[in-house]
Design an enzyme around this catalytic site. Structure first.
Site, PDB file in Angstrom:
ATOM      1  N   HIS A 188       0.801  -1.232   0.000  1.00 34.12           N
ATOM      2  CA  HIS A 188       0.000   0.000   0.000  1.00 34.12           C
ATOM      3  C   HIS A 188       0.826   1.270   0.000  1.00 34.12           C
ATOM      4  CE1 HIS A 188       0.928  -0.042   4.316  1.00 34.12           C
ATOM      5  NE2 HIS A 188       0.668   1.248   4.282  1.00 34.12           N
ATOM      6  N   ARG A 189       2.130   1.185   0.235  1.00 30.33           N
ATOM      7  CA  ARG A 189       2.902   2.416   0.430  1.00 30.33           C
ATOM      8  C   ARG A 189       2.954   3.260  -0.838  1.00 30.33           C
ATOM      9  NH1 ARG A 189       4.863   3.288   5.162  1.00 30.33           N
ATOM     10  NH2 ARG A 189       4.952   1.433   6.448  1.00 30.33           N
TER      11      ARG A 189
END
Ligand code: UD1
Length: 375
Positions: free
Chosen positions: A205-206
């Site tokens: 998700h980063r």
């Protein structure tokens, strides 16, 4: 004494849980402020329910936005909330925009500020989280470090005299939750039919992995090419960015599920043959559960997981090989403490409260603090 905790994003709800329970045990008044950074029920409400965290006393309803807008909106609303509750401590958690906003509000209002999970560093200033944690550490009066490595980072930045090593509160939560799990609680087997030890569990998700279409495509292609099933728990940022970039997540070895509640996440991670992630917390949870981890990042803040052989850092091109490597040698090291960190946090806060809200002394706590370890 009154502690005011500010949280807003999923990993902070996990860290809040043992602190809320430790405050209850110690009979300390605890105000919970939710900024609203995460608003999806699966990223927020289920954590309060499953981890039996009292409902927030204040909900700022800030929601998504650019970094500046999101952080600024929070600060504007936090000024009023902090002043109204007049706490002895403002306690902030980790490294999100909610952490930074509350830190800036608190210190400018002259409220004592404590930072939980202080001293973590990736030394990668392109990460928003790195900026948030460095600025928060330098603003805070009391730095609650999870590990000796974190305390060393703080000392190197001239912050040793505000540092106390308390251990890692996520270890407290994990130990409690794992003890309460059924043996066969993994939803992966139930929903997708994959037997324990046959699949890898993934989360990505980063910003640095999702914002670039090329990088995200290489990561998803790699996950689809692993020689065993990979189940990805799709964070809203991943779904949004994959949609924008025209990347289909499902395909090949890759199966998509939505984010899981915390106990189900632990059960699924415990049953997995490996974890593939860019999450900070999940790297450490994988280590505590002794599930080998592959981290799709150039650095990690949890270096102990790598040093002990349970985590490897890879570029997307190295993901497939790392995900099929053999299990490392067993270890009984406990770099993250004994599962009692939250009680230590509360007792340190109680011992160091200045007694009167709003009186900020110089040096900040009126105490000649030296680096201490309670572990
Ligand atoms: C934030 C933290 C990150 C943490 C992560 C855990 C910052 C800078 N980053 O990243 O350190 O690891 O939380 O999940 O604070 N969105 C939703 N629903 C929500 C929340 C967000 O759909 O409930 C969408 C937003 O519209 C946006 C994206 O997710 O597209 C980003 O959300 P944001 O909270 O800004 O950052 P995260 O990527 O979640």
């Amino acid at each position: 004494m009154k502690i005011l905790s500010v949280v807003g994003a999923r990993p902070q709800f996990v860290k809040l849980s043992p602190i809320a329970h430790a405050c209850e045990r110690a009979g300390i008044e605890h105000i919970i402020v939710h900024t609203g950074q995460h608003y999806d029920p699966l990223l927020s409400d289920v954590f309060f329910e499953d981890l039996k965290i009292p409902a927030p006393d204040e909900h700022l309803g800030v929601g998504s936005g650019s970094h500046g807008k999101q952080t600024g909106d929070m600060m504007g609303r936090l000024d009023d909330v902090i002043t109204a509750h007049d706490p002895d401590w403002v306690l902030v958690y980790g490294d999100t925009n909610s952490t930074l906003a509350a830190a800036v509000s608190a210190v400018k209002l002259h409220y004592p500020l404590a930072h939980l999970e202080a001293g973590l560093r990736s030394f990668n200033r392109a990460m928003p989280e790195e900026i948030n944690r460095v600025l928060t550490d330098h603003a805070a009066d009391l730095l609650l470090a999870p590990t000796d490595v974190a305390a060393d980072h703080l000392a190197a930045e001239g912050l040793a005299d505000r540092t106390v090593v308390v251990g890692d509160v996520m270890t407290d939560v994990l130990m409690n939750e794992v003890a309460a799990l059924d043996d066969d609680a993994s939803p992966i087997t139930e929903k997708l039919g994959f037997e324990p030890d046959s699949y890898s569990l993934a989360t990505i998700h980063r910003a640095e992995n999702t914002d670039s279409p090329e990088r995200l495509k290489t990561i998803i292609d790699s996950l689809q090419s692993v020689d065993h099933p990979v189940v990805i728990l799709a964070h809203p940022r991943l779904v949004a960015k994959a949609g924008q970039h025209g990347i289909t997540l499902e395909g090949g070895s890759l199966h998509v599920l939505e984010s899981l509640p915390y106990p189900q996440l632990l059960a699924s991670a415990r049953s997995a043959r490996g974890i593939i992630t860019d999450s900070g917390g999940l790297q450490k949870e994988a280590f505590l559960l002794r599930t080998p981890c592959t981290t799709v990042r150039p650095q990690t803040e949890w270096v102990e997981t790598v040093e002990l052989g349970w985590n490897v850092l890879v570029e997307p091109s190295g993901l497939v090989a790392a995900a099929t490597r053999p299990r490392p040698a067993e270890t009984d090291e406990t770099p993250y403490g004994d599962g009692q960190a939250a009680d230590r946090v509360v007792s340190v806060l109680r011992d160091r409260a200045t007694g009167k809200s709003g009186d900020r002394l110089d040096p900040p706590l009126g105490l000649p603090l030296s680096r201490e370890s309670f572990r």
